[in-house]
Design an enzyme around this catalytic site. Structure first.
Site, PDB file in Angstrom:
ATOM      1  N   LYS A 150       0.871  -1.101  -0.020  1.00  0.00           N
ATOM      2  CA  LYS A 150       0.019   0.038   0.178  1.00  0.00           C
ATOM      3  C   LYS A 150       0.871   1.336   0.033  1.00  0.00           C
ATOM      4  O   LYS A 150       1.877   1.236   0.469  1.00  0.00           O
ATOM      5  CB  LYS A 150      -1.070  -0.090   1.353  1.00  0.00           C
ATOM      6  CG  LYS A 150      -1.973   0.947   1.280  1.00  0.00           C
ATOM      7  CD  LYS A 150      -2.826   1.066   2.515  1.00  0.00           C
ATOM      8  CE  LYS A 150      -3.934   1.753   2.885  1.00  0.00           C
ATOM      9  NZ  LYS A 150      -4.840   1.867   4.062  1.00  0.00           N
ATOM     10  N   SER A 208      -9.765   1.500   3.036  1.00  0.00           N
ATOM     11  CA  SER A 208      -8.770   2.300   2.018  1.00  0.00           C
ATOM     12  C   SER A 208      -7.828   1.533   1.408  1.00  0.00           C
ATOM     13  O   SER A 208      -7.279   2.077   0.543  1.00  0.00           O
ATOM     14  CB  SER A 208      -8.116   3.486   2.997  1.00  0.00           C
ATOM     15  OG  SER A 208      -7.429   2.809   3.981  1.00  0.00           O
ATOM     16  N   SER A 268     -10.444  -1.342   6.898  1.00  0.00           N
ATOM     17  CA  SER A 268      -9.650  -0.704   5.579  1.00  0.00           C
ATOM     18  C   SER A 268      -8.929  -2.007   4.981  1.00  0.00           C
ATOM     19  O   SER A 268      -8.332  -1.822   3.662  1.00  0.00           O
ATOM     20  CB  SER A 268      -8.609   0.187   5.800  1.00  0.00           C
ATOM     21  OG  SER A 268      -9.276   1.700   5.721  1.00  0.00           O
TER      22      SER A 268
END
Ligand SMILES: *[C@@H]1O[C@H](CO)[C@@H](O)[C@H](O)[C@H]1NC(C)=O
Ligand SMILES: *[C@@H]1O[C@H](CO)[C@@H](O)[C@H](O)[C@H]1NC(C)=O
Length: 515
Positions: free
Chosen positions: A108, A189, A213
């Protein structure tokens, strides 16, 4: 981003060694990288049917075909092929370091890497910033031989810029798309890690989660996500929202793959002499011999699993999801688990409302401290504080799509550290957890509770509790949904046994129809 172009650029940068290895790879029998498991990749490596360089090529090709549409990847690592060539040389010399050696993984975009990749949390404000160190998890992955393939997209700033920011959108790479259903949310996210893994752009990926997330995007892209107990995996070198509530965990196509990655990343920061309080508390949970020992096909036998029926499993008659969950509950029971149905969590309405539970108040203050600390430690950067980022956005209205706003930023900027109100918020979350999930689990002697992936994450978030989501089905639109098993701190062994046995008994995941 012009991906085909940057892939081409990457190919031009092939070192001579990597080019030679790639030529060698061309003569080995073909290997189908789509839906390949990490164990399958390792056997192919061992049998000489695949090299890490070839596998990186396969994933790069997949990225150049599908990323213009899916936007799962922000940047490719220009050193991925030479890292892969090094892994191939290690293996040839009998020096392969373990089950992740030569395996390409996406991080990420909030996880720091040294070298040529940027770390930006999806924001143009951090483009070109120079980080002082690698994330602990990146160091651990490299030590395990993994190849860092690139940075995965995310909801910008982990969705902490604005409540109106679309899930999976960031200025660096635009709108991430659900690979199963273009009109469905990818959720956020950690959207890019989940989309990328679902679309076979990497073997696995890492995400972070405060509240949903990892679990939600993994479920929506029909992959497995593990949100470990907070502190089990170091957050050092990651642009996190919250020191107290944020966890780092793997996203993969199978439970076994996710667990192999988890084994590589648990533990404290290799660069720090002292562990943080959360890490000290979580260290005692890490089992000798790692988590792979819990991948047991009969892992459901004798487990007590609580169903939080209301409000989570209430579906219209004949709904695809309702029917799928009923079927799954029968399977779970048939595999020897004891289902305890119709459980209630006290104060659930308060827990699910971040404004009431204390979660918002705590996170706003923590986010400001966390981002300011991160930005102040950068070696170089055009932004040094949350206030600078707010100003940057105001100066880049078009590029940063300021119609999405930055109201969370403004509210966070308005906080002044962890004061009385924030301490009360933390105490409230601790009380809600003790009287909520903890009480239900202890009173019913549960090994896990089960809920749909997208709706119950605050129950886990406010207590720093772990969860694992596993593919559970597909709605008529094609949009996937997951089933989440959650438990108390340190319950990963039980959750892994349950999730793995469930996955083996159901095998719901299908690759996206577009590929
Ligand atoms: C990192 O960002 C810079 C722009 O500041 C860009 O030139 C470079 O290509 C980026 N790195 C990668 C690996 O894409
Ligand atoms: C800033 O905080 C004060 C009180 O601390 C509050 O009255 C005000 O509404 C807040 N402003 C924003 C933008 O959140």
């Amino acid at each position: 981003m012009a991906f085909p172009k940057s892939c081409f650029f990457l190919l031009l940068q092939l070192s001579a060694a990597a080019a030679a290895a790639a030529a060698a790879a061309a003569v080995v029998p073909s290997f189908d990288f789509k839906e390949a498991t990490i164990a399958g990749i390792q056997s192919a490596f061992d049998e000489g049917r695949l090299t890490s360089v070839q596998l990186v090529h396969d994933y790069l090709e997949q990225i150049s075909s599908y990323n213009p549409r899916l936007r799962a990847v922000v940047e490719l690592n220009p050193d991925a092929l030479s890292d892969a060539a090094r892994a191939d040389r290690r293996r040839l010399s009998g020096l392969a370091v373990g089950p992740l050696d030569g395996v390409p993984i996406l991080l990420k975009d909030n996880m720091c890497t040294l070298g040529r990749l940027n770390t930006t949390a999806g924001s143009l404000a951090l483009l070109g910033s120079v980080v002082p160190r690698e994330a602990a998890v990146a160091i651990l992955l490299r030590r395990a031989g993994a190849v860092i393939l690139g940075k995965a997209s995310m909801s910008e700033w982990s969705a902490f810029r604005s409540v109106s920011l679309p899930a999976g959108w960031c200025a660096r790479s635009g709108q991430g798309r659900n690979p199963y259903s273009a009109d469905s949310t990818p959720c956020g996210s950690s959207s890019g890690p989940a989309i990328g893994v679902a679309a076979n752009m990497a073997a696995a990926a890492l995400g972070t989660e405060v509240d949903g997330s990892i679990l939600c995007p993994a479920g929506e892209s029909s992959v497995v996500g593990i949100k470990p107990t907070v502190g089990l995996v170091s957050r050092a070198g990651i642009l996190i929202v919250s020191e107290r509530l944020e966890a780092v965990g793997p996203i993969a196509r199978t439970v076994a793959d996710a667990v192999v990655v988890l084994d590589a990343i648990v533990g404290s920061d290799p660069l720090a002499a002292d562990r943080t309080a959360d890490e000290v508390a979580a260290a005692k949970f890490i089992p000798a011999g790692g988590y792979r020992q819990f991948l047991k096909a009969d892992g459901l036998r004798g487990k007590r699993v609580g169903i939080l029926r209301r409000p989570f499993f209430v579906y219209a008659k004949r709904s695809v999801e309702g029917a799928a969950f009923d079927r799954h509950f029968r399977t779970i029971r048939a595999k020897g688990a004891i289902l305890v149905d119709n459980l209630q969590i006290e104060n659930l309405e308060v827990i699910l409302n971040a404004m009431k539970s204390g979660e918002s108040a705590d996170l706003l203050a923590e986010f400001k401290l966390s981002i300011n600390s991160y930005l102040s430690k950068l070696v170089s950067s055009s932004v040094r504080s949350l206030a600078d980022v707010i100003a940057f956005n105001k100066q880049h209205i078009a590029e940063e799509r300021m119609e999405f706003g930055q109201n969370i930023f403004l509210a966070a900027e308005n906080t002044s550290g962890l004061r009385e109100a924030e301490k009360m918020a933390m105490e409230e979350m601790a009380r809600l957890s003790a009287e909520g999930l903890e009480k239900v689990m202890v009173e019913n002697r549960l090994d896990a509770v089960v809920f749909p992936e997208a709706r119950a994450s605050p129950v886990l978030a406010i207590g720093g509790y772990p969860g694992i989501t596993v593919p559970a089905g597909y709605r008529s639109s094609g949009e996937p949904f997951g089933i989440c098993f959650g438990g108390l701190k340190g319950s990963e062994p039980n959750l892994i046994e349950i999730a793995y046995a469930f996955e083996q008994a159901t095998r719901v995941r299908k690759r996206p129809a577009i590929m």
